[in-house]
Write a protein that holds these residues in place. Structure first.
Motif, PDB file in Angstrom:
ATOM      1  N   ARG A 217       0.855  -1.189   0.000  1.00 12.68           N
ATOM      2  CA  ARG A 217       0.000   0.000   0.000  1.00 12.68           C
ATOM      3  C   ARG A 217       0.886   1.233   0.000  1.00 12.68           C
ATOM      4  NH1 ARG A 217      -4.883  -1.170   2.795  1.00 12.68           N
ATOM      5  NH2 ARG A 217      -5.524   0.982   2.374  1.00 12.68           N
ATOM      6  N   ILE A 218       0.408   2.315  -0.638  1.00 15.68           N
ATOM      7  CA  ILE A 218       1.174   3.561  -0.586  1.00 15.68           C
ATOM      8  C   ILE A 218       0.538   4.583   0.348  1.00 15.68           C
ATOM      9  CG2 ILE A 218       2.134   3.252  -2.891  1.00 15.68           C
ATOM     10  CD1 ILE A 218       0.088   5.407  -3.841  1.00 15.68           C
ATOM     11  N   GLY A 219      -0.705   4.345   0.736  1.00 12.44           N
ATOM     12  CA  GLY A 219      -1.424   5.304   1.580  1.00 12.44           C
ATOM     13  C   GLY A 219      -2.093   6.379   0.751  1.00 12.44           C
ATOM     14  N   ASP A 220      -3.214   6.885   1.229  1.00 12.41           N
ATOM     15  CA  ASP A 220      -3.990   7.870   0.471  1.00 12.41           C
ATOM     16  C   ASP A 220      -3.225   9.161   0.218  1.00 12.41           C
ATOM     17  OD1 ASP A 220      -6.168   6.197   0.214  1.00 12.41           O
ATOM     18  OD2 ASP A 220      -7.172   6.948   2.018  1.00 12.41           O
ATOM     19  N   ASP A 221      -2.271   9.487   1.097  1.00  6.11           N
ATOM     20  CA  ASP A 221      -1.510  10.728   0.916  1.00  6.11           C
ATOM     21  C   ASP A 221      -0.752  10.764  -0.404  1.00  6.11           C
ATOM     22  OD1 ASP A 221      -2.403  11.349   3.409  1.00  6.11           O
ATOM     23  OD2 ASP A 221      -0.455  11.277   4.406  1.00  6.11           O
ATOM     24  N   PHE A 222      -0.389   9.592  -0.920  1.00  3.76           N
ATOM     25  CA  PHE A 222       0.411   9.511  -2.137  1.00  3.76           C
ATOM     26  C   PHE A 222      -0.389   9.016  -3.337  1.00  3.76           C
ATOM     27  CE2 PHE A 222       3.488   9.018   1.365  1.00  3.76           C
ATOM     28  CZ  PHE A 222       4.325  10.082   1.079  1.00  3.76           C
ATOM     29  N   ALA A 223      -1.683   8.882  -3.173  1.00  2.00           N
ATOM     30  CA  ALA A 223      -2.535   8.398  -4.265  1.00  2.00           C
ATOM     31  C   ALA A 223      -3.017   9.586  -5.083  1.00  2.00           C
ATOM     32  CB  ALA A 223      -3.708   7.596  -3.709  1.00  2.00           C
ATOM     33  N   GLY A 224      -2.334   9.855  -6.195  1.00  2.87           N
ATOM     34  CA  GLY A 224      -2.708  10.968  -7.062  1.00  2.87           C
ATOM     35  C   GLY A 224      -3.479  10.485  -8.271  1.00  2.87           C
ATOM     36  N   TRP A 225      -2.775  10.024  -9.282  1.00  6.23           N
ATOM     37  CA  TRP A 225      -3.405   9.469 -10.491  1.00  6.23           C
ATOM     38  C   TRP A 225      -4.204   8.220 -10.131  1.00  6.23           C
ATOM     39  CZ3 TRP A 225      -3.166   4.797 -13.052  1.00  6.23           C
ATOM     40  CH2 TRP A 225      -3.625   4.787 -14.378  1.00  6.23           C
ATOM     41  N   ARG A 226      -5.335   8.059 -10.764  1.00  8.73           N
ATOM     42  CA  ARG A 226      -6.169   6.870 -10.530  1.00  8.73           C
ATOM     43  C   ARG A 226      -6.386   6.135 -11.840  1.00  8.73           C
ATOM     44  NH1 ARG A 226      -7.028   5.489  -5.053  1.00  8.73           N
ATOM     45  NH2 ARG A 226      -7.197   7.413  -3.844  1.00  8.73           N
ATOM     46  N   PRO A 227      -6.321   4.801 -11.836  1.00  4.22           N
ATOM     47  CA  PRO A 227      -6.518   4.042 -13.071  1.00  4.22           C
ATOM     48  C   PRO A 227      -7.951   4.141 -13.571  1.00  4.22           C
ATOM     49  CG  PRO A 227      -6.377   2.567 -11.183  1.00  4.22           C
ATOM     50  CD  PRO A 227      -6.026   3.935 -10.682  1.00  4.22           C
TER      51      PRO A 227
ATOM     52  N   GLU B 204       4.086   9.966  10.576  1.00  9.86           N
ATOM     53  CA  GLU B 204       3.480   9.196  11.672  1.00  9.86           C
ATOM     54  C   GLU B 204       1.976   9.024  11.451  1.00  9.86           C
ATOM     55  OE1 GLU B 204       4.664  11.514  15.007  1.00  9.86           O
ATOM     56  OE2 GLU B 204       6.667  10.586  15.139  1.00  9.86           O
ATOM     57  N   LYS B 205       1.317  10.082  11.008  1.00  8.56           N
ATOM     58  CA  LYS B 205      -0.119  10.001  10.721  1.00  8.56           C
ATOM     59  C   LYS B 205      -0.373   9.050   9.554  1.00  8.56           C
ATOM     60  CE  LYS B 205      -4.131  12.903   9.660  1.00  8.56           C
ATOM     61  NZ  LYS B 205      -4.599  14.301   9.395  1.00  8.56           N
ATOM     62  N   TRP B 206       0.453   9.149   8.516  1.00  8.93           N
ATOM     63  CA  TRP B 206       0.339   8.258   7.356  1.00  8.93           C
ATOM     64  C   TRP B 206       0.498   6.800   7.772  1.00  8.93           C
ATOM     65  CZ3 TRP B 206       4.730   5.407   5.921  1.00  8.93           C
ATOM     66  CH2 TRP B 206       4.656   4.723   4.704  1.00  8.93           C
ATOM     67  N   ALA B 207       1.507   6.516   8.586  1.00  3.17           N
ATOM     68  CA  ALA B 207       1.784   5.140   9.013  1.00  3.17           C
ATOM     69  C   ALA B 207       0.636   4.566   9.833  1.00  3.17           C
ATOM     70  CB  ALA B 207       3.083   5.093   9.810  1.00  3.17           C
ATOM     71  N   ALA B 208       0.009   5.409  10.651  1.00  2.00           N
ATOM     72  CA  ALA B 208      -1.089   4.945  11.498  1.00  2.00           C
ATOM     73  C   ALA B 208      -2.303   4.514  10.688  1.00  2.00           C
ATOM     74  CB  ALA B 208      -1.483   6.046  12.480  1.00  2.00           C
ATOM     75  N   GLY B 209      -2.405   4.983   9.462  1.00  2.12           N
ATOM     76  CA  GLY B 209      -3.538   4.634   8.610  1.00  2.12           C
ATOM     77  C   GLY B 209      -3.325   3.403   7.760  1.00  2.12           C
ATOM     78  N   LEU B 210      -2.184   2.745   7.911  1.00  4.70           N
ATOM     79  CA  LEU B 210      -1.864   1.567   7.111  1.00  4.70           C
ATOM     80  C   LEU B 210      -2.001   0.289   7.935  1.00  4.70           C
ATOM     81  CD1 LEU B 210       1.337   2.917   5.331  1.00  4.70           C
ATOM     82  CD2 LEU B 210      -0.888   2.504   4.260  1.00  4.70           C
ATOM     83  N   PRO B 211      -2.359  -0.833   7.297  1.00  3.98           N
ATOM     84  CA  PRO B 211      -2.510  -2.096   8.032  1.00  3.98           C
ATOM     85  C   PRO B 211      -1.214  -2.903   8.132  1.00  3.98           C
ATOM     86  CG  PRO B 211      -3.258  -2.399   5.784  1.00  3.98           C
ATOM     87  CD  PRO B 211      -2.834  -0.945   5.902  1.00  3.98           C
TER      88      PRO B 211
END
Length: 227
Positions: free
Chosen positions: A140-150, A184-191
């Motif tokens: 996973r890259i996390g929503d913070d880094f999700a720009g372009w969408r397929p 830290e906030k980004w990491a907390a949102g990942l499984p």
């Protein structure tokens, strides 16, 4: 497949040493292929792709390290080519150098091109990622880094070759949003576990496990506990 997952390329002696250890041969005797594709999804991406290919990204050394040869593996072209032709050239390469840019765009074209199916068979090939080229190997890259969408939709999932995620460019002066608090906030949102790394840090992945190689600073985040 061994991996050298960097934030800013082969920036220092420590990362350069890790590269040589994973290659197990001199750079001057190693054939490289470079993948510029991820850069196209960002503004100015065509120029960035050329700079990457030509070895003009002085802040992010990759193709200019003195390789025996460098070829361009343009993922968007592969679906139109004879499969056996391009896969043979990939198998002959010692190292694949993967540009930064948009990780989801890169992930899409790794799958659409057929390269994803080939990766598990490249047991003697080294993958050297730069930013998105590293992030694409994570689950996973996390929503913070999700720009372009397929066009087919989807979430922030990527290849999952490794079991951790990467927050690159930690505390980069040109990216004030990439501070430790944001990581830290980004990491907390990942499984899954994750690393925040600056441009002088890389993650060396081999059969021996994961090793942090750094002349800068970084932080490892354990997998969050299930609530």
């Amino acid at each position: 497949m061994n991996l050298l997952l960097t934030s800013g390329g082969v920036k220092n002696k420590a990362i350069h040493g890790a590269l040589l250890e994973l290659l197990d041969k001199p750079i001057a005797e190693s054939a490289a292929l470079c993948i510029p594709t991820a850069g196209y999804a960002h503004r100015g991406g065509m120029g960035r792709a050329w700079n990457f290919i030509a070895g003009r990204e002085t802040e992010c050394p990759m193709t200019e390290l003195g390789w025996k040869s460098v070829g361009v593996l343009e993922l968007t072209a592969l679906p139109t080519l004879d499969h056996d032709q391009w896969t043979a050239e990939v198998r002959e390469a010692d190292v694949i150098l993967v540009n930064g840019g948009d990780p989801l765009y890169l992930h899409y074209w790794i799958r659409e091109s057929g390269l994803a199916d080939l990766l598990p068979t490249l047991t003697d090939t080294l993958w050297v990622g730069l930013s998105a080229g590293s992030m694409v190997m994570t689950p996973r890259i996390g929503d913070d880094f999700a720009g372009w969408r397929p066009p087919t939709g989807g979430d922030d999932s990527t290849l999952g070759i490794v079991d951790f995620s990467i927050f690159p460019h930690l505390d980069h002066p040109d990216l004030p949003e990439n501070h430790m608090g944001a990581a830290e906030k980004w990491a907390a949102g990942l499984p899954n576990p994750s690393y925040a790394i600056d441009d002088n840090t890389a993650l060396k992945v081999s059969s021996a496990g994961v090793e942090v190689v750094s002349e800068g600073h970084w932080k490892h985040f354990d997998q969050p506990e299930a609530s």
